[in-house]
Scaffold this motif. Structure first.
Motif, mmCIF file in Angstrom:
data_model
loop_
_atom_site.group_PDB
_atom_site.id
_atom_site.type_symbol
_atom_site.label_atom_id
_atom_site.label_comp_id
_atom_site.label_asym_id
_atom_site.label_seq_id
_atom_site.Cartn_x
_atom_site.Cartn_y
_atom_site.Cartn_z
ATOM 1 N N MET A 1 0.842 -1.201 0.000
ATOM 2 C CA MET A 1 0.000 0.000 0.000
ATOM 3 C C MET A 1 0.876 1.249 0.000
ATOM 4 N N MET A 2 1.917 1.228 0.823
ATOM 5 C CA MET A 2 2.845 2.356 0.878
ATOM 6 C C MET A 2 3.510 2.566 -0.473
ATOM 7 N N TYR A 3 3.966 1.484 -1.096
ATOM 8 C CA TYR A 3 4.661 1.575 -2.385
ATOM 9 C C TYR A 3 3.743 2.151 -3.465
ATOM 10 N N THR A 4 2.503 1.720 -3.489
ATOM 11 C CA THR A 4 1.557 2.183 -4.504
ATOM 12 C C THR A 4 1.372 3.695 -4.434
ATOM 13 N N LYS A 5 1.254 4.222 -3.224
ATOM 14 C CA LYS A 5 1.079 5.672 -3.081
ATOM 15 C C LYS A 5 2.344 6.424 -3.472
ATOM 16 N N LEU A 6 3.480 5.874 -3.110
ATOM 17 C CA LEU A 6 4.737 6.525 -3.456
ATOM 18 C C LEU A 6 4.948 6.519 -4.967
ATOM 19 N N GLU A 7 4.646 5.404 -5.600
ATOM 20 C CA GLU A 7 4.807 5.276 -7.048
ATOM 21 C C GLU A 7 3.864 6.222 -7.786
ATOM 22 N N ALA A 8 2.705 6.481 -7.190
ATOM 23 C CA ALA A 8 1.725 7.383 -7.801
ATOM 24 C C ALA A 8 2.123 8.849 -7.668
ATOM 25 N N GLY A 9 3.196 9.130 -6.931
ATOM 26 C CA GLY A 9 3.686 10.496 -6.816
ATOM 27 C C GLY A 9 3.346 11.188 -5.520
ATOM 28 N N ASP A 10 2.686 10.492 -4.585
ATOM 29 C CA ASP A 10 2.399 11.103 -3.287
ATOM 30 C C ASP A 10 3.717 11.475 -2.601
ATOM 31 N N GLN A 11 3.728 12.590 -1.915
ATOM 32 C CA GLN A 11 4.963 13.141 -1.366
ATOM 33 C C GLN A 11 4.995 13.005 0.151
ATOM 34 N N TYR A 12 6.080 12.390 0.637
ATOM 35 C CA TYR A 12 6.326 12.261 2.073
ATOM 36 C C TYR A 12 7.785 12.608 2.341
ATOM 37 N N ASP A 13 8.036 13.051 3.567
ATOM 38 C CA ASP A 13 9.413 13.355 3.959
ATOM 39 C C ASP A 13 10.110 12.145 4.571
ATOM 40 N N LEU A 14 9.327 11.240 5.148
ATOM 41 C CA LEU A 14 9.905 10.079 5.817
ATOM 42 C C LEU A 14 8.960 8.893 5.690
ATOM 43 N N LEU A 15 9.526 7.718 5.400
ATOM 44 C CA LEU A 15 8.777 6.468 5.345
ATOM 45 C C LEU A 15 9.394 5.490 6.340
ATOM 46 N N ILE A 16 8.577 4.515 6.796
ATOM 47 C CA ILE A 16 9.110 3.461 7.664
ATOM 48 C C ILE A 16 8.653 2.099 7.131
ATOM 49 N N PRO A 17 9.171 1.682 5.985
ATOM 50 C CA PRO A 17 8.817 0.380 5.408
ATOM 51 C C PRO A 17 9.685 -0.746 5.959
ATOM 52 N N SER A 18 9.425 -1.954 5.497
ATOM 53 C CA SER A 18 10.182 -3.135 5.918
ATOM 54 C C SER A 18 11.362 -3.392 4.994
ATOM 55 N N ASP A 19 12.245 -4.259 5.461
ATOM 56 C CA ASP A 19 13.516 -4.544 4.803
ATOM 57 C C ASP A 19 13.414 -4.827 3.309
ATOM 58 N N TYR A 20 12.588 -5.804 2.914
ATOM 59 C CA TYR A 20 12.526 -6.170 1.499
ATOM 60 C C TYR A 20 11.982 -5.037 0.639
ATOM 61 N N MET A 21 11.078 -4.218 1.219
ATOM 62 C CA MET A 21 10.553 -3.085 0.463
ATOM 63 C C MET A 21 11.601 -1.987 0.330
ATOM 64 N N ILE A 22 12.420 -1.821 1.351
ATOM 65 C CA ILE A 22 13.510 -0.848 1.254
ATOM 66 C C ILE A 22 14.467 -1.265 0.145
ATOM 67 N N GLN A 23 14.754 -2.543 0.065
ATOM 68 C CA GLN A 23 15.607 -3.052 -1.003
ATOM 69 C C GLN A 23 15.008 -2.715 -2.372
ATOM 70 N N ARG A 24 13.716 -2.868 -2.493
ATOM 71 C CA ARG A 24 13.038 -2.539 -3.760
ATOM 72 C C ARG A 24 13.120 -1.047 -4.058
ATOM 73 N N LEU A 25 12.877 -0.214 -3.054
ATOM 74 C CA LEU A 25 12.932 1.233 -3.250
ATOM 75 C C LEU A 25 14.341 1.688 -3.625
ATOM 76 N N MET A 26 15.347 1.060 -3.035
ATOM 77 C CA MET A 26 16.733 1.367 -3.397
ATOM 78 C C MET A 26 17.003 0.967 -4.850
ATOM 79 N N LYS A 27 16.546 -0.218 -5.210
ATOM 80 C CA LYS A 27 16.768 -0.746 -6.552
ATOM 81 C C LYS A 27 16.133 0.160 -7.612
#
Length: 363
Positions: A77-103
């Motif tokens: 759910m977090m990724y979908t909003k971020l990918e859609a362009g929603d703007q946040y200053d800080l996120l607190i996702p889990s390890d595998y999702m952080i790996q995806r966001l880095m990638k």
């Protein structure tokens, strides 16, 4: 994942208003895309019920700012909003999702000119394999997945000899809760079979699927999410798969409950603070990360939520005599055990497991 049951009741977001920003000794560029008058605003996207009672208000007081907290109930759910362009200053996702966001180049490096409190980070959650230099992330909470059991109804010898296999033992039919998560359910099956939970071997994944189908047919588990907390607290079933922080909470409330991490290995997870590339106030986000690492903030977080602190001193004090979680086995995740793993991001496997999990539950 990993939230107390009241997270479901929290709703879409929490807003905590205060006045303008620019903490002591820190200059910010004044950029702000949120409508908060002339003040600085920090917009955070986090899991529900995942902050200390005083964390946000104390930060607002110290940095003369406004914090807006929105909540999500899944990494996806977090990724979908971020990918859609929603703007946040800080996120607190889990390890595998952080790996995806880095990638996918969706994060910006942290500013260690601001985050001087990195030295307070516990060794157990520093330099994790998805971000070995902590270039993009700093753990917020960490823990494991294990089995909560009712001590006078579950034979300890069964746990020790069977591990995850106890979850499909006909002896405990209709007395088991499984957490409704394809990744953790397949982790359990794969570990029970002696495989890596990050395998991309199709034969091994098929064996894990067959394991879960057999479990459904022989043990009739109930698939639940956060309602498992109250249900295990009230001993409505004898065994339940739980995240360690939720387990620490129920163990603290009920002395007849125990927590067991099977010897076949388990998922060691972490939820970490990251800053998106499109953050409006990255400097303030770095200040918030630095603040969360302090003893006061970390203690407030862990005592309110129940999950294991990433601050080394808080972690030690809470687990020691006199600490809130003294002798609470769920609060101290197992470390340096070779069969425990951290989830890796794999888009192909993610889709396969999701489809197979639907089939498992459909029966």
């Amino acid at each position: 994942m990993k939230r107390l049951i009241s997270a479901i009741l929290l709703g879409a977001f929490t807003v905590i208003p205060l006045a303008g920003c620019g903490g002591p000794g820190t200059e910010f560029d004044g950029t702000n895309t949120t409508s908060s008058g002339d003040g600085k605003t920090l917009k955070i996207y986090n899991w529900g019920e995942y902050t200390g009672d005083n964390l946000l208000s104390n930060f607002e007081d110290e940095y003369d700012c406004t914090v807006i907290m929105e909540t999500f109930d899944s990494n996806e759910m977090m990724y979908t909003k971020l990918e859609a362009g929603d703007q946040y200053d800080l996120l607190i996702p889990s390890d595998y999702m952080i790996q995806r966001l880095m990638k996918e180049d969706m994060l910006q490096p942290l500013d260690y000119g601001i985050i001087g409190n990195i030295d307070l980070l516990a060794e157990e959650c520093s330099g994790l394999d998805y971000d070995p230099e902590n270039e993009y992330s700093i753990p917020y909470f960490w823990g494991s997945v294990g089995i909560v059991y009712v001590k006078d109804k579950v034979d300890q010898a069964d746990l020790e000899t069977q591990g995850w296999e106890i979850l499909r033992d006909p002896k405990y039919k209709d007395r088991i809760y499984m957490y409704d998560s394809e990744r953790d359910s397949f982790m359990i099956a794969l570990k029970s079979l002696g495989y890596s939970m990050n395998t991309d071997n199709e034969d091994e994944i098929q064996e894990a699927y067959d394991w879960l189908v057999e479990q459904r047919n022989t043990a009739s588990p109930i698939y639940v999410t956060d309602e498992i907390i109250d249900n295990m607290l009230n001993e409505n079933k004898d065994l339940g798969v739980m995240y360690s922080g939720d387990a620490a909470y129920v163990l603290a409330e009920n002395d007849n409950l125990g927590y067991y991490e099977p010897q076949q290995g388990t998922n060691l997870w972490s939820d970490a603070m990251v800053i998106p590339k499109n953050a409006a106030n990255p400097a303030l986000a770095n200040e918030f990360i630095n603040y969360v690492l302090t003893y006061e903030a970390s203690q407030d977080n862990t005592e309110t939520v129940g999950y294991t602190s990433s601050n080394a001193e808080v972690f030690r004090d809470e687990a020691s005599e006199g600490g809130m979680f003294y002798q609470n086995e769920a609060y101290i995740p197992r470390s340096d055990y070779e069969k425990d793993e951290v989830f890796h991001d794999n888009e192909t496997i993610r889709k396969i497991l999701s489809d197979l999990w639907i089939k498992v539950k459909a029966g």
